[in-house]
Design an enzyme around this catalytic site. Structure first.
Site, PDB file in Angstrom:
ATOM      1  CG  ASP A   1      -1.861  -1.308   1.096  1.00 13.13           C
ATOM      2  OD1 ASP A   1      -2.093  -1.604   0.202  1.00 13.13           O
ATOM      3  OD2 ASP A   1      -1.978  -1.860   2.341  1.00 13.13           O
TER       4      ASP A   1
ATOM      5  N   GLY B   1      -4.022  -4.553  -4.505  1.00 14.95           N
ATOM      6  CA  GLY B   1      -5.003  -3.850  -5.067  1.00 14.95           C
ATOM      7  C   GLY B   1      -4.365  -2.287  -5.550  1.00 14.95           C
ATOM      8  CG  HIS B   2      -2.258  -2.422  -8.514  1.00 20.18           C
ATOM      9  ND1 HIS B   2      -1.248  -2.442  -7.808  1.00 20.18           N
ATOM     10  CD2 HIS B   2      -2.635  -3.443  -9.198  1.00 20.18           C
ATOM     11  CE1 HIS B   2      -0.765  -3.300  -7.924  1.00 20.18           C
ATOM     12  NE2 HIS B   2      -1.266  -4.202  -8.806  1.00 20.18           N
TER      13      HIS B   2
ATOM     14  CE  LYS C   1       3.365  -2.531  -4.501  1.00 15.98           C
ATOM     15  NZ  LYS C   1       2.838  -1.958  -3.090  1.00 15.98           N
TER      16      LYS C   1
ATOM     17  CD  GLN D   1       1.325  -8.584  -2.273  1.00 19.60           C
ATOM     18  OE1 GLN D   1       1.731  -9.437  -2.696  1.00 19.60           O
ATOM     19  NE2 GLN D   1      -0.202  -8.557  -2.622  1.00 19.60           N
TER      20      GLN D   1
HETATM   21  P1  IMP Z   1      -2.207 -12.697   2.128  1.00 20.63           P
HETATM   22  O1  IMP Z   1      -1.335 -12.232   0.834  1.00 20.63           O
HETATM   23  O2  IMP Z   1      -3.591 -12.479   1.872  1.00 20.63           O
HETATM   24  O3  IMP Z   1      -2.008 -14.203   2.332  1.00 20.63           O
HETATM   25  O4  IMP Z   1      -2.153 -12.097   3.452  1.00 20.63           O
HETATM   26  C1  IMP Z   1      -0.636 -11.878   4.297  1.00 20.63           C
HETATM   27  C2  IMP Z   1      -0.516 -10.484   5.062  1.00 20.63           C
HETATM   28  O5  IMP Z   1      -0.033  -9.695   3.719  1.00 20.63           O
HETATM   29  C3  IMP Z   1      -1.608 -10.101   5.533  1.00 20.63           C
HETATM   30  O6  IMP Z   1      -1.258  -9.309   6.669  1.00 20.63           O
HETATM   31  C4  IMP Z   1      -2.376  -9.057   4.385  1.00 20.63           C
HETATM   32  O7  IMP Z   1      -2.898  -8.045   4.904  1.00 20.63           O
HETATM   33  C5  IMP Z   1      -1.053  -8.562   3.848  1.00 20.63           C
HETATM   34  N1  IMP Z   1      -0.972  -8.091   2.417  1.00 20.63           N
HETATM   35  C6  IMP Z   1      -1.362  -8.874   1.369  1.00 20.63           C
HETATM   36  N2  IMP Z   1      -1.373  -8.223   0.137  1.00 20.63           N
HETATM   37  C7  IMP Z   1      -1.368  -6.923   0.721  1.00 20.63           C
HETATM   38  C8  IMP Z   1      -1.394  -5.719  -0.205  1.00 20.63           C
HETATM   39  O8  IMP Z   1      -1.412  -5.743  -1.389  1.00 20.63           O
HETATM   40  N3  IMP Z   1      -1.192  -4.526   0.656  1.00 20.63           N
HETATM   41  C9  IMP Z   1      -1.055  -4.557   1.858  1.00 20.63           C
HETATM   42  N4  IMP Z   1      -1.066  -5.805   2.660  1.00 20.63           N
HETATM   43  C10 IMP Z   1      -1.230  -6.926   2.058  1.00 20.63           C
END
Ligand code: IMP
Length: 426
Positions: A13, A40-41, A16, A224
């Protein structure tokens, strides 16, 4: 320079999407190389907000190639919905979508498993995942029972692989009192998805190399952030892929020598969604102020993001992890109201000073702060570094000094135009 990788340098977040969208206007090809629809972009173009989770952020520029690389995990239902949205706005034909035949597929049992684990963690920790099935899909990949996009084009292959995966997971799912997804029904649905996606499915490694070899400009778009990297992040509160720049090599199929520049994206402060340590978090009024000023609510799950100060120790580490040459500093405008801005320059663990990310005791790390003066001026209209107040320039210089990388982009608002381009990356 013809190949640039853009990676998140905090817990995701960082903004990007906007940075990639800007660079995409100068690139020929944008490639996602890891993650899935956990990302999520949010892109704001002509005052209109678009959120994509899977499709690369280059799609809002006509005539680019947009590649979903093999390091991704793809939920075809979500992908088809996004392609449908592009179609409705007349952008699909010019979006040049290519999907790797080797990318892994998020299947219904992955969604069930992600939920089960988060609701009743049992032997595993509650991570606060996005519940999109990302972790279980990567686990099946490493466990050699994953379904790949190419498998959606052959009933025999799909049935064989999926039957094995369901057999493996069924006892656990049933024991937790949940229904195991039906093999026949799933095969039918996913073959149908395969038919709809077939025209986009290719060997993306060949495609990417052809782009590079013909001198076209290629942008690798990370999802991420480095602190969520499965190897380098705040394990076990991490995602399941390599989010550092090296992830672009494995996930897109290029060697490190193919990447000319690495841009690390850092928010001017820090946010995190989900569980896990966050030493500079502000849980009180200041955190709320940042959340409101920065609109810090997840674009994938809508969850309020945890907010806190810039962590220079972590920034230094992630710049090293990705050999970042350049920095994009985003949301600098969000700090404009503050008299003083704190930056974390070290930690204390059990009273002892620590100047690198501690391994196990990160949750116990207390930040040591340096206070920098605020600028108390609206900077949203600044379009060059010279138009920034001295204290804002000093803040950027502090980040450059501590990380050793150059600030090339500064974002001072959500719109495309609200950007300072210090140096062109392509
Ligand atoms: P997962 O990727 O859904 O397995 O989540 C694992 C961890 O990564 C959790 O703490 C999510 O909130 C975090 N996370 C996954 N994708 C994003 C992202 O695009 N932005 C921020 N946090 C993310």
């Amino acid at each position: 320079m013809s190949v640039v990788a853009v990676v998140g340098a905090q817990w995701g977040d960082e903004g990007k999407g906007k940075v990639v969208d800007l660079l995409a206007s100068r690139a020929d090809c944008v490639v996602r190389f890891q993650g899935g629809n956990n990302a999520g972009h949010t892109l704001v173009v002509d005052g209109k907000k678009s959120i994509f989770h899977l499709i690369p952020s280059g799609v809002l520029h006509a005539g680019k190639r947009n590649v979903l690389g093999q390091g991704m995990v793809i939920d075809p239902r979500v992908l088809l919905e996004e392609l449908g949205r592009l179609d409705e706005t007349g952008r699909l034909e010019s979006a040049g979508i290519a999907i790797s035949d080797r990318a892994h597929v998020i299947m219904p049992h992955h969604l069930v498993l992600d939920r089960l684990r988060e609701q009743t963690p049992g032997g595993s920790v509650k991570v606060g995942t996005t519940l999109r099935g990302i972790g279980p899909a990567y686990e099946d990949k490493v466990g050699r029972r994953g379904v790949r996009i190419g498998d959606l084009l052959s009933e025999e292959r799909l049935r064989n692989v999926l039957a094995g995966a369901l057999e493996y997971h069924a006892p656990h799912i049933a024991q937790k009192g949940h229904a195991v997804p039906d093999l026949d029904e799933t095969v039918r649905d996913y073959l149908d998805f395969g038919k709809k996606l077939e025209r986009y499915v290719v060997d993306t490694v060949e495609l990417i190399h052809a782009e590079i070899e013909t001198g076209r400009k290629v942008l690798f778009e990370g999802a991420q952030g480095a602190l969520l990297d499965v190897d380098h992040g705040t394990y076990p509160f991490v995602t399941s892929s390599n989010t550092v720049a090296g992830g672009a090599c494995a996930g897109a199929g290029v060697g490190p020598r193919s990447i000319d520049r690495v841009l690390a994206v850092l928010k001017a402060y820090t946010t995190r969604v989900g569980e896990g340590p966050f030493p500079t978090e502000e849980t009180g009024e200041m955190g709320e102020r940042m959340r409101q000023a920065g609109g810090e609510f997840g674009s994938t799950t809508g969850r309020p993001r945890r907010c806190g100060w810039f962590d220079a120790v972590a920034a230094k580490r992630v710049v090293r992890l990705s050999s970042a040459s350049d920095l994009a500093i985003t949301k600098l405008d969000v700090l404009s109201d503050l008299d003083e801005i704190r930056v974390c320059t070290g930690y204390r663990v059990d009273g002892k000073p620590v100047d690198a990310l501690p391994y196990a005791a990160f949750e116990k790390a207390e930040p040591v702060y340096q206070n920098l003066p605020g600028w108390k001026t609206d900077i949203r209209k600044a379009r060059s570094i010279d138009e920034l107040p001295e204290n804002a320039k000093a803040y950027l210089r502090f980040i450059e000094d501590v990380t050793g990388a150059k600030v090339s982009i500064v974002s001072v608002g959500p719109e495309r135009e609200a950007t300072i381009h210090v140096q062109e990356l392509f």
